[in-house]
Enzyme design. Sequence first.
Site, short mmCIF file in Angstrom:
data_model
loop_
_atom_site.label_atom_id
_atom_site.label_comp_id
_atom_site.label_asym_id
_atom_site.label_seq_id
_atom_site.Cartn_x
_atom_site.Cartn_y
_atom_site.Cartn_z
CD GLU A 179 -10.37 -5.30 2.55
OE1 GLU A 179 -10.55 -5.39 1.33
OE2 GLU A 179 -10.00 -4.26 3.11
CG HIS B 93 -9.43 -9.25 -1.05
ND1 HIS B 93 -8.33 -8.69 -1.67
CD2 HIS B 93 -10.06 -8.25 -0.39
CE1 HIS B 93 -8.30 -7.39 -1.39
NE2 HIS B 93 -9.34 -7.09 -0.63
CG HIS C 90 -13.38 -4.00 -2.53
ND1 HIS C 90 -13.01 -5.23 -3.00
CD2 HIS C 90 -12.47 -3.67 -1.57
CE1 HIS C 90 -11.94 -5.65 -2.35
NE2 HIS C 90 -11.59 -4.72 -1.48
CG ASN D 63 -12.26 -2.83 -7.28
OD1 ASN D 63 -13.15 -2.09 -6.91
ND2 ASN D 63 -11.57 -2.63 -8.37
NE ARG E 221 -15.82 -21.64 -22.33
CZ ARG E 221 -15.36 -20.89 -23.33
NH1 ARG E 221 -16.20 -20.50 -24.30
NH2 ARG E 221 -14.10 -20.53 -23.38
CG HIS F 233 -11.32 1.26 -6.21
ND1 HIS F 233 -10.77 2.46 -5.81
CD2 HIS F 233 -10.76 0.30 -5.43
CE1 HIS F 233 -9.91 2.23 -4.83
NE2 HIS F 233 -9.89 0.93 -4.58
CG ASP G 126 -10.96 -0.11 0.15
OD1 ASP G 126 -10.56 -0.40 1.29
OD2 ASP G 126 -10.56 -0.70 -0.88
CB ALA H 239 -2.92 0.54 -1.71
N GLY H 240 -6.61 0.70 -1.72
CA GLY H 240 -7.67 1.52 -1.16
C GLY H 240 -7.80 2.82 -1.93
#
Length: 385
Positions: A125, A191, A212, A215, A223, A247, A270, A305-306
């Site tokens: 990740e 991410h 995820h 998140n 738009r 989450h 996670d 954080a997870g």
Amino acid sequence: MTSMIVSAARVVADGQVLSPGWIEAADGVLTGVGEGQPPRPADREFPSHTIVPGFVDMHVHGGGGHSYTDGVADEVRRGVEFHRSHGTTTSVASLVSSSPASLLEQIEALRGLVADDVIAGIHLEGPWLSHHRCGAHDPGTLRDPDPAEITRVLQVGDGAIAMVTMAPELTGALDAVEQFVDADVLVAVGHTESGYAQARAAIERGARVATHLFNAMRPLHHREPGPILALLEDPRVTIEIVGDGVHVHPDLVSYVAEAAGPDRVSLVTDAMAAAGMRDGSYRLGVLDVDVVDSVARVRDTGAIAGSTATMGVLFARAATLLTEGPNGLSDSDALLAAVAMTSSTPARTLGRADVGELAAGKRADFVVVDEGAGVVGVFTRGRWV
């Protein structure tokens, strides 16, 4: 070869709820599954319980006080045993972003655990993530993908790398997607600050997972729909969701399960080291994490954080959640959907044909749950956990 028969009020197999049902196993492999009375008296009986396939977690960083992110094999083994006790019989060890040298050290330390089938693979990740959506990753370690570094990562991994999360807007990211796909590594979009078109381009290059969803990801906008719509609408993409109630809003989890279908949704923990532990101070990679009321956040930024959840918790939540709301499912349909999202869908996504379902020839991984869908027994690798 001595066989073992286990019977239960319900057994979920082949997309059906067998009531009552039984399974037979020998030498760690399922040799029979059926409805009604077993062919001989059962060795274990669960007259008011349900047997489901072992859970498959394709995104987990640790648990039980043990972290995977430092690349210490013994720590991973202990964390895996903790999660097995909560029903996860197949898991991928997820690492967080780190320097080039540290990344190679971690991969080298863990690849033997893949060969020993302690873990089903390594998930990187990062470090090829967006600075704008870094979440619980050290921004100082994030970088654009470099073909030479990727080549070295694949060499050191020697087939142990199962999945990589990539932000497709980074310079060189689309070529990196192809480089990993050509090496039979799953590529996930996550991410990311990417736009809709960039996410679509990554999917066309071979990305097949959403890390995820929602998140650490550019949100939907009317738009510029961004990556979320691109990932949701493509039937080739498996959608990860952290279904811990923190989450993602529970109603949104239900919506995604209905919109995409359980055969495209993979519930993931996670989880970090604090899973199953008390509130307190922990670390995720090099970052300090504080856990308050079972919610883990990076100390300096407040970013989530997870999680501190287990797959057992996610299964129970899903089985209950999917019966509620305006389009609530029946108990049986909710059970089948929960099994798909915690077992068969992630197993298929990882390319594991030997797990994720209860059928003759599959590995004898199964979980016994009570009337509230809570885990009361786990069998894997020829033994009760």
